[in-house]
Design a protein around this motif. Structure first.
Motif, PDB file in Angstrom:
ATOM      1  N   LEU A 107      -4.205  26.107  44.960  1.00 48.01           N
ATOM      2  CA  LEU A 107      -2.839  26.309  44.477  1.00 48.01           C
ATOM      3  C   LEU A 107      -1.838  26.210  45.624  1.00 48.01           C
ATOM      4  N   ALA A 108      -2.196  26.765  46.777  1.00 47.41           N
ATOM      5  CA  ALA A 108      -1.304  26.702  47.944  1.00 47.41           C
ATOM      6  C   ALA A 108      -1.105  25.265  48.410  1.00 47.41           C
ATOM      7  N   LEU A 109      -2.095  24.406  48.184  1.00 43.20           N
ATOM      8  CA  LEU A 109      -1.973  23.003  48.582  1.00 43.20           C
ATOM      9  C   LEU A 109      -1.111  22.199  47.612  1.00 43.20           C
ATOM     10  N   VAL A 110      -1.183  22.519  46.334  1.00 41.94           N
ATOM     11  CA  VAL A 110      -0.544  21.677  45.326  1.00 41.94           C
ATOM     12  C   VAL A 110       0.859  22.152  44.976  1.00 41.94           C
ATOM     13  N   ILE A 111       1.073  23.465  44.902  1.00 42.62           N
ATOM     14  CA  ILE A 111       2.367  23.976  44.441  1.00 42.62           C
ATOM     15  C   ILE A 111       3.542  23.489  45.294  1.00 42.62           C
ATOM     16  N   PRO A 112       3.450  23.463  46.649  1.00 45.83           N
ATOM     17  CA  PRO A 112       4.605  22.978  47.419  1.00 45.83           C
ATOM     18  C   PRO A 112       4.963  21.523  47.144  1.00 45.83           C
ATOM     19  N   MET A 113       4.048  20.758  46.560  1.00 42.69           N
ATOM     20  CA  MET A 113       4.371  19.363  46.252  1.00 42.69           C
ATOM     21  C   MET A 113       5.468  19.253  45.199  1.00 42.69           C
ATOM     22  N   GLY A 114       5.583  20.275  44.326  1.00 42.52           N
ATOM     23  CA  GLY A 114       6.621  20.229  43.304  1.00 42.52           C
ATOM     24  C   GLY A 114       8.019  20.168  43.897  1.00 42.52           C
ATOM     25  N   PRO A 115       8.432  21.166  44.699  1.00 41.76           N
ATOM     26  CA  PRO A 115       9.767  21.076  45.295  1.00 41.76           C
ATOM     27  C   PRO A 115       9.921  19.913  46.262  1.00 41.76           C
ATOM     28  N   MET A 116       8.818  19.486  46.899  1.00 39.52           N
ATOM     29  CA  MET A 116       8.915  18.328  47.793  1.00 39.52           C
ATOM     30  C   MET A 116       9.258  17.069  46.999  1.00 39.52           C
ATOM     31  N   ILE A 117       8.607  16.872  45.859  1.00 39.32           N
ATOM     32  CA  ILE A 117       8.914  15.706  45.023  1.00 39.32           C
ATOM     33  C   ILE A 117      10.356  15.770  44.536  1.00 39.32           C
ATOM     34  N   TYR A 118      10.794  16.971  44.171  1.00 43.68           N
ATOM     35  CA  TYR A 118      12.181  17.109  43.726  1.00 43.68           C
ATOM     36  C   TYR A 118      13.144  16.745  44.850  1.00 43.68           C
ATOM     37  N   ARG A 119      12.869  17.219  46.067  1.00 41.45           N
ATOM     38  CA  ARG A 119      13.788  16.951  47.184  1.00 41.45           C
ATOM     39  C   ARG A 119      13.798  15.479  47.556  1.00 41.45           C
ATOM     40  N   LEU A 120      12.645  14.837  47.542  1.00 43.84           N
ATOM     41  CA  LEU A 120      12.564  13.442  47.973  1.00 43.84           C
ATOM     42  C   LEU A 120      13.066  12.469  46.917  1.00 43.84           C
ATOM     43  N   VAL A 121      12.801  12.760  45.651  1.00 40.23           N
ATOM     44  CA  VAL A 121      13.016  11.772  44.594  1.00 40.23           C
ATOM     45  C   VAL A 121      14.190  12.109  43.691  1.00 40.23           C
ATOM     46  N   TYR A 122      14.243  13.334  43.190  1.00 42.52           N
ATOM     47  CA  TYR A 122      15.183  13.646  42.120  1.00 42.52           C
ATOM     48  C   TYR A 122      16.503  14.240  42.609  1.00 42.52           C
ATOM     49  N   GLN A 123      16.472  14.999  43.675  1.00 45.07           N
ATOM     50  CA  GLN A 123      17.719  15.607  44.141  1.00 45.07           C
ATOM     51  C   GLN A 123      18.770  14.571  44.530  1.00 45.07           C
ATOM     52  N   PRO A 124      18.406  13.465  45.199  1.00 44.96           N
ATOM     53  CA  PRO A 124      19.442  12.484  45.543  1.00 44.96           C
ATOM     54  C   PRO A 124      20.087  11.809  44.334  1.00 44.96           C
ATOM     55  N   VAL A 125      19.421  11.840  43.168  1.00 44.05           N
ATOM     56  CA  VAL A 125      19.971  11.172  41.984  1.00 44.05           C
ATOM     57  C   VAL A 125      20.134  12.173  40.841  1.00 44.05           C
ATOM     58  N   GLU A 126      20.433  13.426  41.174  1.00 39.53           N
ATOM     59  CA  GLU A 126      20.470  14.460  40.138  1.00 39.53           C
ATOM     60  C   GLU A 126      21.567  14.236  39.109  1.00 39.53           C
ATOM     61  N   GLN A 127      22.577  13.438  39.415  1.00 40.97           N
ATOM     62  CA  GLN A 127      23.649  13.167  38.463  1.00 40.97           C
ATOM     63  C   GLN A 127      23.405  11.905  37.637  1.00 40.97           C
ATOM     64  N   ALA A 128      22.251  11.281  37.809  1.00 42.20           N
ATOM     65  CA  ALA A 128      21.954  10.062  37.063  1.00 42.20           C
ATOM     66  C   ALA A 128      21.708  10.378  35.594  1.00 42.20           C
ATOM     67  N   SER A 129      21.704   9.341  34.776  1.00 41.14           N
ATOM     68  CA  SER A 129      21.481   9.518  33.343  1.00 41.14           C
ATOM     69  C   SER A 129      20.021   9.847  33.074  1.00 41.14           C
ATOM     70  N   VAL A 130      19.760  10.324  31.863  1.00 37.98           N
ATOM     71  CA  VAL A 130      18.391  10.661  31.474  1.00 37.98           C
ATOM     72  C   VAL A 130      17.496   9.430  31.530  1.00 37.98           C
ATOM     73  N   LEU A 131      18.029   8.269  31.141  1.00 34.40           N
ATOM     74  CA  LEU A 131      17.233   7.041  31.157  1.00 34.40           C
ATOM     75  C   LEU A 131      16.828   6.678  32.577  1.00 34.40           C
ATOM     76  N   VAL A 132      17.756   6.756  33.517  1.00 31.77           N
ATOM     77  CA  VAL A 132      17.435   6.445  34.914  1.00 31.77           C
ATOM     78  C   VAL A 132      16.393   7.423  35.449  1.00 31.77           C
ATOM     79  N   LEU A 133      16.555   8.705  35.128  1.00 31.29           N
ATOM     80  CA  LEU A 133      15.587   9.700  35.573  1.00 31.29           C
ATOM     81  C   LEU A 133      14.213   9.451  34.965  1.00 31.29           C
TER      82      LEU A 133
END
Length: 345
Positions: A127-153
């Motif tokens: 769990l300690a190995l996998v759980i930090p990947m969640g916020p990392m994926i959000y920071r790398l991929v989704y946070q820069p485009v958080e205002q994009a449309s649902v289709l783009v996301l």
């Protein structure tokens, strides 16, 4: 089909439905808070299960190296953002959870992969190995485009799914793995013996759902996530950070997915791409709830699990088609009472 066979199928259906319920709830949570239809939710299932399988077999899982790689990328991206904003406050905290923690886990991994390490320790370390990947994926991929449309996301989510599947093949290989059951033995209930693993799955599902209810109803961060889910613009106006909400949501999704993978790895062989189908069945359950209702999602997940179990008996080659075809009437049913709203309404 006699009563004994029906009860056996019902046991399998309830157990699978509990797993789909957890994944469906995670998908609904992520969508409500971030508007992301998180297709890669199943990859957390795979990573959690295979990490535990590697540790239980005395091997260092590939997620230990993958976590360091992702953490280094997060630190680089965050350093660039801090440099552009000329504000480095909080960067040390990023270094701590995104780089120092993965390196510590990588150094500890050979010790945890030893032959005499209890299974519970392996579960917690996975769990300690996998759980930090969640916020990392959000920071790398989704946070820069958080205002994009649902289709783009959604398109981005598909790309993330293929990327994580490919990384799973690289770091885990193409072999299938199983893990030891978390609970040994069985309990005789009428004519059917219910395995201890089934009770472990059901108990974990109940505890997690209860924990999520307490988190959202009794804690400040849970209230912040609820406010963000209700109205993102309103949440920002009252000082709630939508980025914090998104990072926390992805953390919860990673935890639920990883734990779900560990629960099912004892009853089915897990490959690097197995999580996709499991995650899609959780998505079918989320469609039942309209990607908005947690209780209806949980009920839909149990229905999907039972339907899949009985379909595997009556029409085994078509069980996947039967489950996924279920989306069509559900979407038609929900479309009759739907009202189009703006994303911020």
């Amino acid at each position: 089909m006699d009563l004994t066979i029906a009860l056996i199928l019902l046991q399998d259906g309830i157990m699978n439905g509990a797993i789909y319920a957890l994944l469906g709830l995670a998908l609904v949570l992520v969508f409500l808070v971030t508007r992301v239809i998180f297709i890669p939710q199943g990859e957390f299932v795979t990573y959690g299960a295979l990490s535990l399988a590697f540790l239980a077999n005395g091997k260092v899982p590939g997620t230990a190296w993958l976590l360091v790689l992702m953490g280094a990328l997060v630190c680089l991206v965050e350093a660039g953002a801090c440099w552009r904003a000329r504000r480095f406050r909080g960067y040390l905290r990023t270094l701590g959870w995104a780089l120092v923690l993965p390196l510590v886990l990588l150094l500890l991994a050979p010790w945890v992969a030893g032959p005499d390490v209890p299974l519970l320790v392996c579960v917690l370390f996975s769990l300690a190995l996998v759980i930090p990947m969640g916020p990392m994926i959000y920071r790398l991929v989704y946070q820069p485009v958080e205002q994009a449309s649902v289709l783009v996301l959604l398109i981005i989510s598909v790309a993330v799914h293929f990327a994580l599947t490919g990384l799973g093949l690289v770091f885990f290989g193409a072999e299938g793995w199983r893990t030891p059951p978390l609970v040994e033995g069985s309990v005789q209930v009428g004519p059917v013996a219910w395995s201890g693993q089934t009770f472990a799955v059901l108990a974990t599902c109940i505890v997690l759902i209860g924990g999520l209810w307490l988190f959202f109803s009794r804690t400040l961060y849970g209230s912040a996530l609820r406010a963000t889910a209700v109205n993102r613009r309103g949440a920002r106006l009252v000082g709630i950070s939508t980025r914090m909400a998104g990072s926390l949501t992805f953390t919860l999704a990673a935890a639920i997915g990883a734990l779900s993978g560990m629960l099912i790895a004892a009853i089915t062989t897990i490959y690097y791409d197995t999580g996709f189908l499991i995650g899609l069945k959780g998505f079918v359950a989320a469609i039942f709830g309209g990607l908005a209702s947690y209780p209806i999602t949980a009920a839909g997940a149990l229905f999907v699990g039972v339907l899949e179990a009985f379909a595997s008996f009556w029409a085994s080659p078509f069980k996947e088609a039967i489950v996924f075809t279920l989306i069509i009437p559900v979407l038609l049913w929900r479309s009759f009472g739907s009202v189009h709203l703006d994303e911020e309404d």
